[in-house]
Design an enzyme around this catalytic site. Structure first.
Site, PDB file in Angstrom:
ATOM      1  N   ASP A 325     -31.588  16.737  22.028  1.00 31.89           N
ATOM      2  CA  ASP A 325     -31.552  17.896  20.553  1.00 31.89           C
ATOM      3  C   ASP A 325     -33.567  18.096  20.697  1.00 31.89           C
ATOM      4  O   ASP A 325     -34.333  16.906  20.057  1.00 31.89           O
ATOM      5  CB  ASP A 325     -31.678  17.495  19.556  1.00 31.89           C
ATOM      6  CG  ASP A 325     -31.200  19.045  19.362  1.00 31.89           C
ATOM      7  OD1 ASP A 325     -30.201  19.860  19.217  1.00 31.89           O
ATOM      8  OD2 ASP A 325     -32.014  19.055  17.996  1.00 31.89           O
ATOM      9  N   ASN A 333     -37.519  29.425  17.576  1.00 33.01           N
ATOM     10  CA  ASN A 333     -36.846  31.014  17.600  1.00 33.01           C
ATOM     11  C   ASN A 333     -37.515  32.011  15.886  1.00 33.01           C
ATOM     12  O   ASN A 333     -37.687  33.302  16.198  1.00 33.01           O
ATOM     13  CB  ASN A 333     -35.196  30.984  17.528  1.00 33.01           C
ATOM     14  CG  ASN A 333     -34.692  30.005  18.536  1.00 33.01           C
ATOM     15  OD1 ASN A 333     -35.025  30.531  20.095  1.00 33.01           O
ATOM     16  ND2 ASN A 333     -33.715  29.747  18.584  1.00 33.01           N
ATOM     17  N   ASP A 342     -35.993  30.943  24.584  1.00 33.17           N
ATOM     18  CA  ASP A 342     -34.886  30.542  25.457  1.00 33.17           C
ATOM     19  C   ASP A 342     -36.108  30.065  26.767  1.00 33.17           C
ATOM     20  O   ASP A 342     -35.528  28.897  28.100  1.00 33.17           O
ATOM     21  CB  ASP A 342     -34.576  32.380  26.695  1.00 33.17           C
ATOM     22  CG  ASP A 342     -33.389  32.300  25.762  1.00 33.17           C
ATOM     23  OD1 ASP A 342     -33.175  31.690  25.040  1.00 33.17           O
ATOM     24  OD2 ASP A 342     -32.758  33.943  25.199  1.00 33.17           O
ATOM     25  N   GLU A 367     -29.364  23.847  21.823  1.00 37.57           N
ATOM     26  CA  GLU A 367     -30.554  23.528  22.283  1.00 37.57           C
ATOM     27  C   GLU A 367     -30.343  22.127  22.617  1.00 37.57           C
ATOM     28  O   GLU A 367     -31.657  20.955  22.936  1.00 37.57           O
ATOM     29  CB  GLU A 367     -32.008  23.407  21.533  1.00 37.57           C
ATOM     30  CG  GLU A 367     -31.645  23.042  19.946  1.00 37.57           C
ATOM     31  CD  GLU A 367     -30.880  23.430  18.669  1.00 37.57           C
ATOM     32  OE1 GLU A 367     -30.942  23.061  17.846  1.00 37.57           O
ATOM     33  OE2 GLU A 367     -30.027  24.051  19.111  1.00 37.57           O
TER      34      GLU A 367
END
Length: 452
Positions: A325, A333, A342, A367
């Site tokens: 993770d 973000n 992305d 993620e």
């Protein structure tokens, strides 16, 4: 008068004896001439018909030899099949026979009943009594023409069968000479005609086949093997003259025709099949791959991990999972936008693939990723996780706009060590998730292990 003189006077004169012998010889020659099973006649240098045998009037349904001689030029059409006038061509061929001694050609005659008669005419120069003549013999070709027509029909039928075949078809003899080529073979190799196929046959395969063998040597060996062992099926790599590769399946069928050994070769173009298989693989990839990162998706992972778990339990081996993770991905973000987020996910997968190569990596959540390690012990799985961690943190992630972002990730390792009862895949995943939670709770950017 003495008795001796009386006897001499009663014998025929020498001239009469010689004349009688000449007449008898002429009769014998005439009998021989008439018994020749072909129509024959003599011509002089002025193209006059001097004599003929009985075969000539019989051949044309006439009453007598004289009728044949009188009507000689009426027994041919005005023009021959070549387009020349019969009279002119007859004179030309007669002069040629006087010149070189022998000529042979086909001629079209007309029977008394109007039927056309194809014939083979042979003119031979002969010498007799200090002069030169031409002896002509005729051979009826009507039966020969019928055989030719039958052979042509058979050949046309064979070519029709070959051309109607949906596969490229070529016929070779035992000396590797190409005898026939069908239309599909010309289409497959983008050729104009049969001769081009024959002339450039060895250019229709690359120099080497995929197994490393020389194409010329391999194809000859396969033909010899087919003559010896019968039908053969094998894969082959062809090419067009432009170099376009054609993956094919070939069948060699040995046959014998009129005592002559031949190979009928059928070539099946596999490009459409390969394209269909590639499309299936592509669709399968779409079904099992994460479209953003190129990693496998959760569905595929669950199917493959479940298979691996059952195989592990049955074989009494070990199995490990690694959950990964990204740390503080929400901050990425929020700071740079989802497009940059992305890009970070894509770079992360590429860095993991550098370490893991053909090991299954799947995107498990936003993620979060999971790694399947069949037959890998807990210790080795931990080592692998640390190698991946180092690769991720070794350099910053370069994204659009020249931005470089430091990325870290947390790892949770779960391994099936001792099998005590039946465990589900969800049990192992829950354990990996707990280990990942502990890694994040202990400061992130680390590896924590737990076992089932």
């Amino acid at each position: 008068m003495s008795e001796k003189n009386t006897k001499l006077n009663t014998e025929p004169p020498l001239y009469d004896i010689l004349l009688k012998e000449l007449q008898e010889a002429d009769n014998r020659l005439r009998a021989i001439f008439d018994s020749i099973p072909f129509p024959c006649y003599f011509r002089d240098r002025t193209h006059n018909i001097l004599d003929c045998n009985q075969g000539c009037p019989d051949f044309f349904g006439l009453k007598s030899k004289q009728e044949y001689i009188d009507n000689f030029f009426d027994l041919s059409p005005k023009f021959q099949l070549c387009g020349k006038e019969s009279i002119k061509k007859s004179e030309e061929m007669t002069l040629e026979a006087f010149k070189i001694g022998r000529v042979c050609f086909e001629w079209l005659h007309i029977h008394k009943n109007g039927e056309f008669i194809p014939a083979e005419v042979t003119l031979v120069r002969v010498h007799w009594q200090n002069d030169t003549y031409v002896l002509a013999t005729l051979r009826d070709l009507r039966e020969t023409y019928k055989l030719r027509e039958a052979e042509q029909i058979i050949k046309e039928r064979l070519q029709l069968m070959l051309d109607s075949s949906p596969m490229a078809c070529v016929i070779y003899d035992e000396n590797f000479t190409i005898l026939e080529v069908n239309r599909e073979a010309l289409r497959l190799f983008e050729l104009k005609n049969k001769q081009e196929y024959i002339d450039r046959f060895f250019e229709l395969s690359p120099e080497y086949q995929p197994d490393g063998r020389l194409s010329v040597e391999k194809i000859k060996e396969l033909i010899e093997a087919s003559f010896e062992n019968g039908r053969m099926n094998f894969g082959w790599l062809h090419q067009t003259l432009g170099g376009k590769l054609i993956h094919c399946e070939k069948t060699f069928e040995p046959v014998t025709l009129e005592g002559r050994k031949m190979i009928i070769s059928y070539t099946r173009d596999l490009r459409e099949i390969n394209n269909a298989l590639e499309m299936v693989d592509y669709l399968k990839k779409l079904a099992y791959m994460d479209p953003l990162t190129g990693a496998y998706n959760r569905r595929y992972f669950m199917e493959e991990a479940d298979k691996a778990l059952h195989a592990t339990i049955e074989a009494g081996q070990e199995l490990s999972l690694i959950m990964v993770d990204i740390d503080f991905f929400k901050v990425v973000n929020d700071t740079y936008g989802h497009d940059i987020g992305d890009e970070v996910l894509k770079i992360l997968v590429k860095r993991m693939q550098r370490v893991l190569h053909n090991i299954l990596i799947a995107r498990y959540g936003g993620e979060e990723f999971v790694i399947l390690l069949p037959n890998i012990s807990n210790k080795n799985a931990i080592d692998i996780a640390w190698r991946v961690q180092k690769n991720i943190t070794s350099t910053k992630f370069s994204v659009s706009g020249g931005i470089k972002i430091p990325i870290t990730a947390s790892f949770g390792v779960s391994s099936l060590i001792e099998i005590d009862g039946i465990l589900s895949l969800s049990d192992i995943l829950k354990n990996a998730d707990k280990a990942l939670y502990q890694a994040k709770a202990s400061g992130r950017n680390t590896v924590v292990s737990g076992c089932c």
